[in-house]
Enzyme design. Structure first.
Site, PDB file in Angstrom:
ATOM      1  N   LYS A 198       0.889  -1.168   0.000  1.00 22.51           N
ATOM      2  CA  LYS A 198       0.000   0.000   0.000  1.00 22.51           C
ATOM      3  C   LYS A 198       0.927   1.218   0.000  1.00 22.51           C
ATOM      4  O   LYS A 198       1.201   1.837   1.033  1.00 22.51           O
ATOM      5  CB  LYS A 198      -0.937  -0.020   1.216  1.00 22.51           C
ATOM      6  CG  LYS A 198      -2.095   0.971   1.077  1.00 22.51           C
ATOM      7  CD  LYS A 198      -3.149   0.720   2.124  1.00 22.51           C
ATOM      8  CE  LYS A 198      -4.128   1.882   2.244  1.00 22.51           C
ATOM      9  NZ  LYS A 198      -4.924   2.141   1.048  1.00 22.51           N
TER      10      LYS A 198
HETATM   11  N1  PMP Z   1      -7.617  -1.206  -3.195  1.00 20.85           N
HETATM   12  C1  PMP Z   1      -7.132   0.033  -2.995  1.00 20.85           C
HETATM   13  C2  PMP Z   1      -6.406   0.699  -4.115  1.00 20.85           C
HETATM   14  C3  PMP Z   1      -7.300   0.674  -1.764  1.00 20.85           C
HETATM   15  O1  PMP Z   1      -6.821   1.912  -1.578  1.00 20.85           O
HETATM   16  C4  PMP Z   1      -8.010   0.020  -0.739  1.00 20.85           C
HETATM   17  C5  PMP Z   1      -8.216   0.711   0.581  1.00 20.85           C
HETATM   18  N2  PMP Z   1      -7.116   0.505   1.432  1.00 20.85           N
HETATM   19  C6  PMP Z   1      -8.494  -1.277  -0.983  1.00 20.85           C
HETATM   20  C7  PMP Z   1      -8.288  -1.855  -2.217  1.00 20.85           C
HETATM   21  C8  PMP Z   1      -9.238  -2.025   0.091  1.00 20.85           C
HETATM   22  O2  PMP Z   1      -8.382  -2.387   1.119  1.00 20.85           O
HETATM   23  P1  PMP Z   1      -8.882  -2.491   2.618  1.00 20.85           P
HETATM   24  O3  PMP Z   1     -10.125  -3.309   2.598  1.00 20.85           O
HETATM   25  O4  PMP Z   1      -7.777  -3.188   3.305  1.00 20.85           O
HETATM   26  O5  PMP Z   1      -9.136  -1.126   3.104  1.00 20.85           O
END
Ligand code: PMP
Length: 300
Positions: free
Chosen positions: A158
């Site tokens: 991320k």
């Molecule tokens: N894809 C992207 C590009 C994101 O920014 C997020 C949010 N963090 C997600 C998927 C979903 O991830 P999560 O459920 O862990 O928040």
């Protein structure tokens, strides 16, 4: 609602180990993370005073940093405690928590040599976008940008750099009147929205793409566990773009988006229905359970 600038608010931000007044949490303009995207972050939500799946987020943050070639100067216990402290200091029991770590301004060149790793955690209120009308669903446009192959970018981190095309895609979608955009991957297969994973309901089963070129969201995994517990079949597989036509229901899943029904993708309409509603309600209940109860459900 008038937007209060993010740098001009009351409250406390955790910066490199201490809580500082919100407006004092500043950086130098020659910060490596700003110039070269050497930064990783998390997005978390607290419900009733508990950050949902906090340790999973913290471990992903530490893992994202390692993918980007740096170690965080704090361990998982310290980061969890700092996230809770920020929530408490800002008087929030429900809210969004944003930890971020970056290479600092000690040195500035493409090389990261000589830089130090810094970290901050902020938290603010972020109520659901859709409130009571959430079941009506949002409209998605198609992104022009594709999610890169894992050989082209560190797609499982991320990392802030991966949001460059996300923001461009969201910008275009919003300019065209959509709420968000569907991004395909480098092969032209369905990937995700700009900040949430995607699910399609096909023949009463829940289908979602394999997270190869995008984030395997924590919400995504929670929703998959919930579906399985409800005897809804979950199929994780490569999904061609044309298969969107076969879906009867579509929804997004992400920390900020929670479970958000989709009623249109670039002209193709869907009617949010029973499966979406079941998982949306199930997720709303899950996030408010005690962490030990959550672990039982998502560990299944
Ligand atoms: N894809 C992207 C590009 C994101 O920014 C997020 C949010 N963090 C997600 C998927 C979903 O991830 P999560 O459920 O862990 O928040």
């Amino acid at each position: 609602m008038e937007l209060v600038p993010f740098d001009d608010r009351d409250g406390w931000i955790w910066l490199d180990g201490a809580l500082v007044p919100w407006r004092d949490a500043r950086l130098h303009v020659l910060t490596h993370g700003l110039h070269y995207a050497s930064a990783v972050f998390e997005g978390e939500r607290a419900y009733g005073g508990h950050i949902f799946r906090l340790r999973d987020h913290t471990e992903r943050l530490i893992g994202s940093a390692r993918i980007m070639g740096f170690e965080l100067p704090w361990d998982a216990e310290a980061i969890d405690a700092a996230c809770d402290a920020v929530l408490g200091a800002n008087g929030l029991s429900d809210g969004y928590v944003r930890p971020i770590a970056w290479r600092g301004s000690e040195a500035l060149a493409v090389s990261s040599r000589g830089t130090k790793v810094h970290m901050a955690i902020a938290a603010w209120e972020w109520p659901s976008y859709f409130g009571d009308r959430r079941m009506e669903g949002i409209r998605l446009g198609m992104a022009e940008w594709k999610r890169p192959s894992p050989e082209t970018a560190p797609t499982l981190a991320k990392a802030t750099g991966l949001y460059m095309t996300g923001t461009l895609s969201k910008q275009k979608a919003e300019a065209e009147g959509y709420a968000d955009a569907l991004m395909l991957d480098w092969r032209g297969r369905v990937a995700e929205a700009t900040g949430a994973n995607i699910f399609l309901v096909i023949d009463g089963e829940v289908h979602t793409p394999v997270p190869e070129g995008f984030l395997d969201g924590i919400t995504r995994r929670s929703v998959m566990s919930l579906a399985r517990r409800q005897q809804i079949k979950v199929v994780e597989r490569p999904i061609e773009a044309c298969e969107v036509e076969r879906a009867t229901e579509v929804f997004l899943a992400g920390t900020a988006a929670e479970v958000t029904p989709v009623r249109e993708i670039a002209g193709r309409a869907f009617t949010p229905g029973r499966i979406t509603e079941t998982l949306l309600r199930g997720y709303d209940v899950l996030v408010r359970q005690e962490p030990a109860e959550v672990a039982k459900v998502v560990g299944a």
